[in-house]
Motif scaffolding. Structure first.
Motif, mmCIF file in Angstrom:
data_model
loop_
_atom_site.group_PDB
_atom_site.id
_atom_site.type_symbol
_atom_site.label_atom_id
_atom_site.label_comp_id
_atom_site.label_asym_id
_atom_site.label_seq_id
_atom_site.Cartn_x
_atom_site.Cartn_y
_atom_site.Cartn_z
ATOM 1 N N LEU A 427 -13.173 0.283 -7.711
ATOM 2 C CA LEU A 427 -13.003 -0.756 -6.699
ATOM 3 C C LEU A 427 -12.555 -2.040 -7.368
ATOM 4 O O LEU A 427 -13.066 -2.402 -8.437
ATOM 5 C CB LEU A 427 -14.310 -0.986 -5.932
ATOM 6 C CG LEU A 427 -15.007 0.264 -5.382
ATOM 7 C CD1 LEU A 427 -16.325 -0.124 -4.717
ATOM 8 C CD2 LEU A 427 -14.106 1.004 -4.404
ATOM 9 N N GLY A 428 -11.611 -2.733 -6.751
ATOM 10 C CA GLY A 428 -11.119 -3.960 -7.371
ATOM 11 C C GLY A 428 -10.700 -4.992 -6.347
ATOM 12 O O GLY A 428 -10.409 -4.677 -5.189
ATOM 13 N N ALA A 429 -10.670 -6.249 -6.784
ATOM 14 C CA ALA A 429 -10.240 -7.348 -5.924
ATOM 15 C C ALA A 429 -9.641 -8.451 -6.787
ATOM 16 O O ALA A 429 -9.990 -8.609 -7.965
ATOM 17 C CB ALA A 429 -11.403 -7.886 -5.099
ATOM 18 N N ARG A 430 -8.725 -9.206 -6.202
ATOM 19 C CA ARG A 430 -8.088 -10.338 -6.882
ATOM 20 C C ARG A 430 -7.921 -11.487 -5.906
ATOM 21 O O ARG A 430 -7.567 -11.289 -4.737
ATOM 22 C CB ARG A 430 -6.720 -9.943 -7.436
ATOM 23 C CG ARG A 430 -5.862 -11.140 -7.908
ATOM 24 C CD ARG A 430 -4.503 -10.706 -8.419
ATOM 25 N NE ARG A 430 -4.598 -10.168 -9.767
ATOM 26 C CZ ARG A 430 -4.279 -10.842 -10.877
ATOM 27 N NH1 ARG A 430 -3.882 -12.115 -10.807
ATOM 28 N NH2 ARG A 430 -4.369 -10.279 -12.055
ATOM 29 N N LEU A 431 -8.118 -12.705 -6.426
ATOM 30 C CA LEU A 431 -7.733 -13.930 -5.750
ATOM 31 C C LEU A 431 -6.527 -14.484 -6.480
ATOM 32 O O LEU A 431 -6.565 -14.677 -7.700
ATOM 33 C CB LEU A 431 -8.878 -14.949 -5.756
ATOM 34 C CG LEU A 431 -10.143 -14.564 -4.985
ATOM 35 C CD1 LEU A 431 -11.219 -15.639 -5.168
ATOM 36 C CD2 LEU A 431 -9.836 -14.362 -3.505
ATOM 37 N N GLN A 432 -5.446 -14.726 -5.752
ATOM 38 C CA GLN A 432 -4.185 -15.156 -6.356
ATOM 39 C C GLN A 432 -3.719 -16.454 -5.721
ATOM 40 O O GLN A 432 -3.707 -16.594 -4.500
ATOM 41 C CB GLN A 432 -3.108 -14.091 -6.149
ATOM 42 C CG GLN A 432 -1.767 -14.415 -6.769
ATOM 43 C CD GLN A 432 -1.724 -14.171 -8.259
ATOM 44 O OE1 GLN A 432 -1.913 -13.058 -8.719
ATOM 45 N NE2 GLN A 432 -1.484 -15.224 -9.013
ATOM 46 N N LEU A 433 -3.321 -17.397 -6.576
ATOM 47 C CA LEU A 433 -2.715 -18.646 -6.129
ATOM 48 C C LEU A 433 -1.321 -18.742 -6.729
ATOM 49 O O LEU A 433 -1.098 -18.367 -7.875
ATOM 50 C CB LEU A 433 -3.550 -19.849 -6.565
ATOM 51 C CG LEU A 433 -4.985 -19.935 -6.031
ATOM 52 C CD1 LEU A 433 -5.704 -21.131 -6.646
ATOM 53 C CD2 LEU A 433 -4.994 -20.037 -4.515
ATOM 54 N N ALA A 434 -0.373 -19.243 -5.946
ATOM 55 C CA ALA A 434 0.992 -19.471 -6.415
ATOM 56 C C ALA A 434 1.457 -20.818 -5.879
ATOM 57 O O ALA A 434 1.128 -21.192 -4.743
ATOM 58 C CB ALA A 434 1.924 -18.361 -5.941
#
Length: 717
Positions: A427-434
Motif C-alpha cells: 500500500l502506498g500514498a504520495r502528496l505532490q506539489l508542483a
C-alpha cells in the motif's frame, strides 16, 4: 478508416500470423500449467555461472527495495548489459524494443522515444541511478531526450509498467525506467585495475561506435570507473525501395566517471559525472531531403538540425543504520543540465535559431524500516528547474517560457504487509506539489509579454497484491495504481512547431491530468520455463490534449493549443515467456495487444469525439530461439507487427511520418551470434533484416535499416 494508399502492403499473410499465435500459445501454456520444478536446479545453474532468465533479476525500482521480479507486485522487465551488447542496440530507446507493451518510435536516427503501454515523452519517467531525467520542458508526444543516455554505460535497465506516481511523482503514467549505471568491477586485494574496449559497426547505418573504460580499485574500500566513447552515424540505407535516406547521420561524444568510497561495510558514498554531446542531429522528415514512402510527403525546410547537450553530476550516500528508527537510507543530491539548440533554414531561405537551457537541482531522501505493520519505505524528493529559452526574432521567449522556474516536491509512504503466509499487500500514498513561475511568455492573442504563476497539489495512492500460488515458482499479482501529471512549462507556454503542419501556442490555466490503472497478472519462474502475462485497464481523466484553434500562422501551419479535454482509456494484454527445452536450446517470445481512446476535438469545429490515442501500438509479436555452449552462442529472432491503421486525428494529419491509412505491418528476421575467444576477447556478429524489408515503426520519421551486417568486439584486461 481510410482505404490503403497505392501499392499499400497489408502486412504478413494470415498463415504467418496463425503460426505466431500458435507458437506463443504453446510457450504460455507450458509456462503456466506445467508442474513446478524444484529450485535446486536453478541454484546449480547459477553456481555454474549460467545466466538465468530475466525473472531472476533483483529489482529495486518497482518498490524502492530489493525484490526479485517474482516477488514484485508489478509488471516488470529487465535489460542487462549483456543483452544490450548481444543484440547490438544502437541507442537507449532501442534497448527496450523487444519488450512486450513497448513501441519504440524514432522521429529520426538520433531521436527515439519509447511508448510504454500507449504513453511516451512527458507521460513516462526515465531515471538515471534514481535521478529524474524528466524536466519541465519535455514536450507532448515523442522526444529525443532518452537518446542522450549512453547504453554502453549502463549495467541494467529496470522497467516498471503502468502508473508509479506514488514512488516517482509527476509523469509516471505509462511506466518508469531506471538506468542503473556501471560500477567499478575490479575489487580485490591491493591496487587493481582493468580496461575494456567496445566497438560496434553496422553496414546499413554506415556507423561506428567505440567506448573505452578503465576500472581502478584499492582493496574493498575505493573504486573508480571512467569511460568515454564516440559515435559516428552515416546516412541510413533502407530496403530496396527506399535505399539511402539522405540527411540522417550525426555524431555524438560521451564521457562518464564514477567514484565509490566504502566508509564501512554498510555505507557507500558515490560521486558521479556524465556528459553527452550530440551534434547536428537532423530532424529529417521536416526537410526536403525526406524520402516519401507509402504516400508520406517531404517537409519544406532546407535544414532542421538539433545540437543536444546533457550533464549530470551527483553525490549519493547509501547505507544501513544498524538500528534506530530506520534500518536503511539513501540520500541523493544532483545537478542535471539539459540544453538544446535547433538550427533551421526554412524553404524561403531564412535562418532561425532557437533553444533552451535547463538546470535541475535535485534532492532525494529515502528511508526504510521494518515495523509491526510491515516494511515501511518513505521519503521525500525535490526538483527545481531553472529555464532559459531563446528564439531568433522573438525577444519574449523561445520554444518555452524564458526566465522561468518549475518546482516539484513530494512526500511518499509505502508499506509492504505480509497479510498471510501466501499473500503480501503493498500500500502506498504520495502528496505532490508542483509550481511554475514563468516571467516571460508571449500572449497568443496580443503578442505582448505575460507571466504565469500557478501551483497544483495532488494526492495519489496504490494498492497492490502478490499471491503465491506455488512458493518460489508461480505467483498472481495485480492491484490498482494512480498516476498524476502536473502541467509543465511545455504544456503552459510552448510557442513552437508541434507535429507535422502544426504550430502550438501557450495555454495558461491548465489543470493536472490523472490516470487510474487496474492490473491482473501471473508470473512463473522455474528451471526450464519462466513467463509473465498481464491484462490492464488504465482510465484517463482530464488529460491535456491539443486541439485546433481554427487559425493558421504565416507559414500555413494549423494553430493548436491545449486544454484538459481528454477522458479516455487504454487497455491491453501482454504475454512473455522463455522455455529451455533442451540443455543448450531456449525458445523465447512475447506478444502485445493494446486498445485506447480519448476525448478530443478532431476538427476546428467545437464538437468533441472519442478517438484513438496517438500512435497506438499495433498488435505485435516476437519469437526467437537461442543456442549456447562453451562460450559460443547464436540466436534467431522474428519480429512481427500488424497494420497500424487505428489512427487518431493527429496521426491522420501527420502526413510527413504516417502514410495515408496508417503504417503498414511487417515481418522482419534477425540473427546474432558470438564467440568468447578467450577471457580477454569477445567477438559478436549480427545479420539484421535478413529479407531486406522496407519497413517503418509506427509514427517514425524514417524507415528502419535494410539488410545489415553488425559487428562487435569486446576487449577486456
Amino acid at each position: 478508416m481510410k482505404p490503403p494508399g497505392p501499392g499499400r502492403r497489408r502486412g504478413p499473410p494470415v498463415p504467418l500470423r496463425v503460426a505466431a499465435a500458435i507458437a506463443f500459445g504453446t510457450i504460455l501454456v507450458s509456462a503456466l500449467v506445467a508442474p513446478p520444478a524444484a529450485g535446486q536446479e536453478d541454484r546449480e545453474r547459477a553456481g555454474e555461472g549460467e545466466e538465468l532468465p530475466a525473472l531472476r533479476t533483483t529489482y529495486v525500482t518497482a518498490t524502492r527495495s530489493p525484490h526479485t521480479s517474482l516477488e514484485t507486485p508489478y509488471s516488470t522487465e529487465a535489460v542487462g548489459a549483456e543483452r544490450i551488447l548481444c543484440r547490438a542496440f544502437r541507442t537507449m530507446p532501442q534497448a527496450l524494443q523487444d519488450l512486450p507493451g513497448v513501441l519504440v518510435q524514432e522521429t529520426a536516427l538520433g531521436q527515439g522515444s519509447p511508448y510504454i503501454r500507449g504513453f511516451t515523452g512527458l507521460r513516462t519517467t526515465f531515471l538515471i541511478d534514481g535521478i529524474r531525467l524528466n524536466n519541465s520542458v519535455f514536450r507532448e508526444g515523442p522526444n529525443q531526450y532518452w537518446n542522450t543516455v549512453d547504453p554502453l554505460s549502463v549495467e541494467r535497465l529496470e522497467i516498471v509498467k503502468g502508473p508509479s506516481s506514488v514512488l516517482y511523482g509527476s509523469d509516471s503514467i505509462g511506466g518508469t525506467v531506471n538506468a542503473i549505471t556501471r560500477n567499478p568491477d575490479t575489487y580485490g586485494p591491493g591496487f587493481r585495475h582493468g580496461e575494456r574496449i567496445l566497438y560496434r559497426g553496422a553496414t546499413a547505418e554506415r556507423s561506428h561506435t567505440g567506448r573505452i573504460e578503465v576500472s581502478t580499485t584499492s582493496g574493498d574500500a575505493f573504486g573508480l570507473l571512467a569511460g568515454g566513447g564516440l559515435r559516428d552515424y552515416g546516412d541510413v540505407r533502407g530496403g530496396p525501395d527506399v535505399r539511402t535516406q539522405p540527411n540522417t547521420g550525426y555524431e555524438e561524444g560521451d564521457a562518464d566517471v564514477k567514484v565509490e568510497r566504502f566508509l564501512d561495510a554498510d555505507t557507500r558514498l558515490v560521486l558521479a559525472y556524465q556528459r553527452v554531446r550530440q551534434n547536428d542531429v537532423p530532424r529529417t522528415h521536416k526537410t526536403i531531403y525526406a524520402d516519401p514512402w507509402e504516400g508520406t510527403i517531404a517537409g519544406t525546410d532546407l535544414k532542421r538540425d538539433l545540437d543536444q547537450e546533457r550533464d549530470l553530476a551527483y553525490v549519493q550516500l547509501h547505507g544501513r543504520s544498524g538500528g534506530g528508527w530506520f534500518d536503511d537510507y539513501h540520500v541523493s543530491l544532483s545537478w542535471h543540465r539539459q540544453a538544446e539548440e535547433q538550427n533551421r533554414i526554412k524553404g524561403s531561405g531564412s535562418h532561425e535559431r532557437q533553444g533552451f537551457d535547463v538546470g535541475t537541482l535535485g534532492a532525494v531522501l529515502q528511508l526504510g524500516s521494518p515495523s509491526p505493520v510491515g516494511l515501511l519505505t518513505w521519503g521525500l524528493d525535490l526538483y527545481h528547474d531553472s529555464v532559459d529559452s531563446f528564439l531568433d526574432g522573438n525577444p519574449i521567449q523561445g520554444p518555452v517560457a524564458d526566465d522561468a522556474t518549475y518546482d516539484l516536491f513530494g512526500l511518499y509512504l509505502q508499506d509492504e504487509i505480509a497479510a498471510t503466509e501466501r499473500l503480501t499487500l503493498t500500500l502506498g500514498a504520495r502528496l505532490q506539489l508542483a509550481a511554475v513561475d514563468a516571467d516571460r511568455v508571449q500572449d497568443p492573442v496580443t503578442g505582448e509579454p505575460i507571466s504565469i504563476d500557478e501551483a497544483w497539489g495532488a494526492a495519489v495512492g496504490s494498492a497492490r497484491f502478490l499471491y503465491r500460488l506455488h512458493e518460489d515458482v508461480r505467483h498472481l499479482f495485480g492491484g490498482v495504481s494512480q498516476g498524476f501529471r502536473a502541467p509543465n512549462l511545455s504544456d503552459l507556454s510552448r510557442f513552437d512547431s508541434a507535429r507535422s503542419n502544426e504550430f502550438e501556442i501557450p495555454a495558461p490555466g491548465l489543470d493536472p491530468e490523472r490516470a487510474t490503472s487496474w492490473e491482473l497478472g501471473i508470473k512463473e519462474e522455474r528451471a526450464a520455463v519462466s513467463g509473465q502475462a498481464a491484462v490492464f485497464y488504465t482510465a484517463l481523466a482530464d488529460q491535456i490534449v491539443k486541439y485546433p484553434t481554427g487559425n493558421t500562422n504565416d507559414e500555413g501551419d494549423f494553430e493548436v493549443t491545449k486544454d484538459n479535454l481528454g477522458d479516455g482509456y487504454v487497455w491491453g494484454i501482454e504475454v512473455g515467456s522463455e522455455w529451455r527445452f533442451a540443455t543448450r536450446w531456449s525458445l523465447f517470445g512475447n506478444a502485445t495487444y493494446l486498445e485506447g481512446k480519448v476525448d478530443t476535438y478532431p476538427t476546428a469545429d467545437p464538437v468533441e469525439e472519442r478517438e484513438y490515442i496517438d500512435r497506438l501500438m499495433p498488435p505485435t509479436a516476437r519469437l526467437g530461439v537461442r543456442w549456447e555452449e562453451d562460450g559460443v552462442w547464436w540466436e534467431a529472432l522474428a519480429a512481427w507487427a500488424g497494420d497500424a491503421d487505428r489512427l487518431s486525428p493527429g496521426d491522420e494529419a501527420d502526413t510527413e511520418r504516417i502514410p495515408p491509412g496508417g503504417t503498414p505491418g511487417y515481418a522482419v528476421f534477425h540473427a546474432h551470434g558470438g564467440w568468447r575467444v578467450n577471457e580477454h576477447v569477445d567477438v559478436r556478429l549480427g545479420l539484421e533484416n535478413l529479407t531486406d524489408e522496407d519497413y517503418r515503426i509506427h509514427g517514425s520519421g524514417l524507415n528502419m535499416p535494410g539488410r545489415s551486417v553488425v559487428v562487435g568486439l569486446i576487449l577486456t584486461r
